[in-house]
Write a protein that holds these residues in place. Structure first.
Motif, PDB file in Angstrom:
ATOM      1  N   ALA A 202      87.201  74.068  14.567  1.00 56.92           N
ATOM      2  CA  ALA A 202      86.647  75.395  14.720  1.00 56.92           C
ATOM      3  C   ALA A 202      87.072  76.104  15.715  1.00 56.92           C
ATOM      4  O   ALA A 202      87.013  77.348  16.048  1.00 56.92           O
ATOM      5  N   GLY A 203      88.130  75.392  16.721  1.00 54.06           N
ATOM      6  CA  GLY A 203      89.045  76.071  17.734  1.00 54.06           C
ATOM      7  C   GLY A 203      88.344  76.381  18.844  1.00 54.06           C
ATOM      8  O   GLY A 203      88.572  77.372  19.577  1.00 54.06           O
ATOM      9  N   LEU A 204      87.192  75.557  19.095  1.00 54.69           N
ATOM     10  CA  LEU A 204      86.485  75.661  20.345  1.00 54.69           C
ATOM     11  C   LEU A 204      87.023  75.161  21.631  1.00 54.69           C
ATOM     12  O   LEU A 204      88.049  74.196  21.229  1.00 54.69           O
ATOM     13  N   PRO A 205      86.915  75.447  22.700  1.00 57.72           N
ATOM     14  CA  PRO A 205      87.485  75.351  24.068  1.00 57.72           C
ATOM     15  C   PRO A 205      87.139  73.588  24.294  1.00 57.72           C
ATOM     16  O   PRO A 205      85.873  73.471  24.416  1.00 57.72           O
ATOM     17  N   LEU A 206      87.867  72.813  24.731  1.00 59.31           N
ATOM     18  CA  LEU A 206      87.538  71.279  24.670  1.00 59.31           C
ATOM     19  C   LEU A 206      88.136  70.799  26.019  1.00 59.31           C
ATOM     20  O   LEU A 206      89.206  71.461  26.466  1.00 59.31           O
ATOM     21  N   PRO A 207      87.746  69.971  26.659  1.00 56.81           N
ATOM     22  CA  PRO A 207      88.165  69.164  27.626  1.00 56.81           C
ATOM     23  C   PRO A 207      89.605  68.781  27.634  1.00 56.81           C
ATOM     24  O   PRO A 207      89.714  67.973  26.510  1.00 56.81           O
ATOM     25  N   LYS A 208      90.367  68.657  28.685  1.00 54.90           N
ATOM     26  CA  LYS A 208      91.675  68.035  28.388  1.00 54.90           C
ATOM     27  C   LYS A 208      91.674  66.492  28.491  1.00 54.90           C
ATOM     28  O   LYS A 208      92.273  65.647  27.793  1.00 54.90           O
ATOM     29  N   VAL A 209      90.639  65.973  29.136  1.00 53.77           N
ATOM     30  CA  VAL A 209      90.490  64.667  29.393  1.00 53.77           C
ATOM     31  C   VAL A 209      89.086  64.237  29.014  1.00 53.77           C
ATOM     32  O   VAL A 209      88.163  65.021  29.677  1.00 53.77           O
ATOM     33  N   TYR A 210      88.670  63.410  28.014  1.00 53.53           N
ATOM     34  CA  TYR A 210      87.252  63.141  27.580  1.00 53.53           C
ATOM     35  C   TYR A 210      86.706  62.070  28.836  1.00 53.53           C
ATOM     36  O   TYR A 210      87.465  61.046  28.835  1.00 53.53           O
TER      37      TYR A 210
ATOM     38  N   THR B 129      79.953  85.753  22.348  1.00 50.34           N
ATOM     39  CA  THR B 129      80.556  85.927  23.393  1.00 50.34           C
ATOM     40  C   THR B 129      81.373  84.612  23.681  1.00 50.34           C
ATOM     41  O   THR B 129      81.297  83.696  23.289  1.00 50.34           O
ATOM     42  N   LYS B 130      82.285  84.776  25.002  1.00 51.29           N
ATOM     43  CA  LYS B 130      83.019  83.695  25.397  1.00 51.29           C
ATOM     44  C   LYS B 130      82.367  82.433  25.666  1.00 51.29           C
ATOM     45  O   LYS B 130      82.415  81.400  25.610  1.00 51.29           O
ATOM     46  N   ALA B 131      81.178  82.824  26.446  1.00 51.65           N
ATOM     47  CA  ALA B 131      80.079  81.932  26.953  1.00 51.65           C
ATOM     48  C   ALA B 131      79.621  81.114  25.954  1.00 51.65           C
ATOM     49  O   ALA B 131      79.412  79.731  26.064  1.00 51.65           O
ATOM     50  N   THR B 132      79.384  81.756  24.680  1.00 55.13           N
ATOM     51  CA  THR B 132      78.681  80.809  23.627  1.00 55.13           C
ATOM     52  C   THR B 132      79.517  79.837  23.193  1.00 55.13           C
ATOM     53  O   THR B 132      79.385  78.835  22.857  1.00 55.13           O
ATOM     54  N   PHE B 133      80.914  80.095  22.944  1.00 60.17           N
ATOM     55  CA  PHE B 133      81.943  79.162  22.452  1.00 60.17           C
ATOM     56  C   PHE B 133      82.258  78.262  23.575  1.00 60.17           C
ATOM     57  O   PHE B 133      82.402  76.854  23.216  1.00 60.17           O
ATOM     58  N   GLU B 134      82.110  78.364  24.867  1.00 58.56           N
ATOM     59  CA  GLU B 134      81.998  77.539  25.779  1.00 58.56           C
ATOM     60  C   GLU B 134      81.216  76.385  26.094  1.00 58.56           C
ATOM     61  O   GLU B 134      81.084  75.214  26.252  1.00 58.56           O
ATOM     62  N   VAL B 135      79.818  76.992  25.589  1.00 58.21           N
ATOM     63  CA  VAL B 135      78.878  76.145  25.851  1.00 58.21           C
ATOM     64  C   VAL B 135      78.444  75.027  24.540  1.00 58.21           C
ATOM     65  O   VAL B 135      77.843  74.128  24.726  1.00 58.21           O
ATOM     66  N   ILE B 136      79.094  75.262  23.494  1.00 62.85           N
ATOM     67  CA  ILE B 136      78.731  74.667  22.260  1.00 62.85           C
ATOM     68  C   ILE B 136      79.625  73.053  22.294  1.00 62.85           C
ATOM     69  O   ILE B 136      78.635  72.057  22.134  1.00 62.85           O
ATOM     70  N   PRO B 137      80.909  73.116  22.604  1.00 64.77           N
ATOM     71  CA  PRO B 137      81.252  71.703  22.997  1.00 64.77           C
ATOM     72  C   PRO B 137      80.536  70.888  23.972  1.00 64.77           C
ATOM     73  O   PRO B 137      80.185  69.677  24.054  1.00 64.77           O
TER      74      PRO B 137
END
Length: 456
Positions: A108-116, A64-72
């Motif tokens: 992996a193409g996961l959603p990352l924050p724009k500013v760390y 699911t989308k939530a799974t990909f968002e929680v990994i980073p």
């Protein structure tokens, strides 16, 4: 073994130099951490091996989308919690401190924050989240969520074509409002069934085999034990069920003198397998008395842990009959598990053999409870499957599920075929239809008489 001592001089050598070495580097790896000294203070950071390759869940996987968002989010939290904050790194962002982890997340193409965030900001946020979890309001909210999850009804829908006019969740909401079911809390899970074909085949096989049994695996007549098989008191060693439902079983043979148990499996009748065990005990005892006999050596080579254990009790026996009589006094038989013959035979001689897996589980469970009360050795756990395969002799049993089908009558179709109605294709124009000749009988019996021609 290594001793971490950065200030150690090169000439310092430990007493046991063959087993102990001194690590003089500024940092020392310990599991996933790397320890180092900074102004006489022990600090920590994440350790990476020289050839370590980081991999995370790919975005193309069925999650699911939530799974990909929680990994980073989880990776950044772990990096923050494992890193010590000091003046040199508090204003450094996480992508600069750990570039390899960020590169792996990007691959992996996961959603990352724009500013760390910087390490100081991430550490403060981590502390605030910990404090927030400990508040009374947050604990009550979590309890309510757990209660809702316990009451929730899950609907799992496979990803297929949209052949419904409305989404499934919308249909369920309408039904809840229509029938006034406010207590129904539902959740949707859309999943991809990668083994959908196997599921259908398994269900089809189960329905087809309903009421079908192996005729050779059915119950045999009652006990037929003779003088050699019966105990001294005249009772059957198996309680009168030696030929009844005793195939494809996991059994236990318990030694009454030491309270130890041998666990085994058999695809034949338990009575036959137990008789083989008793014969192996005598073969081993006889071989120890005559070690130079090649025939007895060959027979003793098949001995298992059961034979080696009980051979010590039968060393004074002079023949196989006395050995068998003594074993019947000290051995008690127990059937632990019985499998379905057809299903067990399908997986025989494979790594996933059903009866072998159950036997291994039983042995490992007994070893975990008390290993001193188990006769089996490790070979019985790691050995390959030796279950024999054979052709089934199927028999049909009339059951409730098939009763309707058996009573159905064959209905003759109302529409007749063209051949039965005598319809034939019309002959092409300009040709004459030739009368069909009667079939010729080559045997000479019942020949059709020849019609005389005008030219004869």
């Amino acid at each position: 073994m290594e001793i971490w001592k950065p200030s150690s001089p090169p000439e310092e050598v430990p007493r046991y130099s063959d087993k102990i070495t001194i690590c003089r580097k500024d940092a020392f790896p310990y599991l996933d951490l790397e320890m180092y000294w900074r102004h006489d203070e022990l600090q920590f950071r994440v350790h990476l091996k020289p050839n370590q390759e980081l991999k995370y869940l790919n975005k193309d996987s069925a999650h699911t989308k939530a799974t990909f968002e929680v990994i980073p989010h989880g990776v950044l939290r772990c990096l923050t919690s494992l890193t010590s904050v000091h003046e040199d790194n508090e204003d450094t962002t996480l992508d600069v401190l750990y570039p390899k982890h960020i590169e792996a997340l990007e691959r992996a193409g996961l959603p990352l924050p724009k500013v760390y965030p910087t390490l100081k900001e991430a550490n403060e946020k981590l502390k605030n989240d910990t404090i927030l979890r400990s508040t009374e309001e947050e604990q009550q909210r979590r309890k309510k969520l757990q209660k809702d999850y316990a009451r929730a009804t899950y609907f799992v829908i496979g990803r297929t074509t949209n052949f419904w006019d409305k989404p499934v969740c919308g249909m369920i909401k309408e039904l809840v409002k229509k029938h006034k079911l406010p207590w129904l809390r539902f959740k949707m899970a859309n999943s991809r069934f990668t083994n959908l074909g196997e599921l259908f085949n398994a269900d089809l096989s189960k329905k087809v085999m309903t009421g079908i049994v192996d005729e050779e695996m059915l119950d045999l007549p009652p006990c037929n034990c003779n003088v050699l098989s019966l105990c001294e008191d005249g009772e059957c060693l198996y309680g009168g069920d030696c030929r009844k439902k005793k195939k494809m079983v996991i059994y236990g043979l318990k030694d009454k003198t030491t309270d130890k148990t041998y666990y085994g499996k058999t695809v034949q009748h338990l009575k036959e397998r137990t008789s083989t065990h008793f014969q192996q005990v005598w073969s081993l005892v006889d071989y120890k008395r005559n070690p130079n006999d090649p025939k007895k050596k060959k027979a003793a080579a098949k001995s298992d842990s059961f034979a080696y254990h009980f051979a010590k009790l039968c060393r004074d026996c002079t023949n196989s009959n006395r050995s068998r009589a003594k074993l019947k006094q000290v051995v008690s038989v127990e059937v632990i598990w019985q499998g379905e013959p057809i299903q067990c035979t399908k997986s025989a001689r494979t790594r996933a053999c059903k009866i072998c897996m159950v036997e291994r589980k039983q042995i490992m469970k007994a070893l975990r409870d008390d290993k001193h009360k188990v006769i089996n050795e490790n070979d019985d756990i790691y050995a390959a499957c030796k279950c024999s395969t054979r052709f089934h002799k199927f028999a049909h049993i009339d059951s409730d599920a098939l009763r309707t089908r058996l009573k159905q009558k064959k209905v003759t179709p109302k529409r007749k075929s063209k051949k039965a109605c005598g319809h034939r294709k019309p002959a092409p124009p300009g040709t004459t239809s030739r009368p069909r000749e009667p079939p010729t009988n080559h045997t000479g019996i019942g020949k059709t008489p020849r019609v005389p021609n005008s030219l004869d």
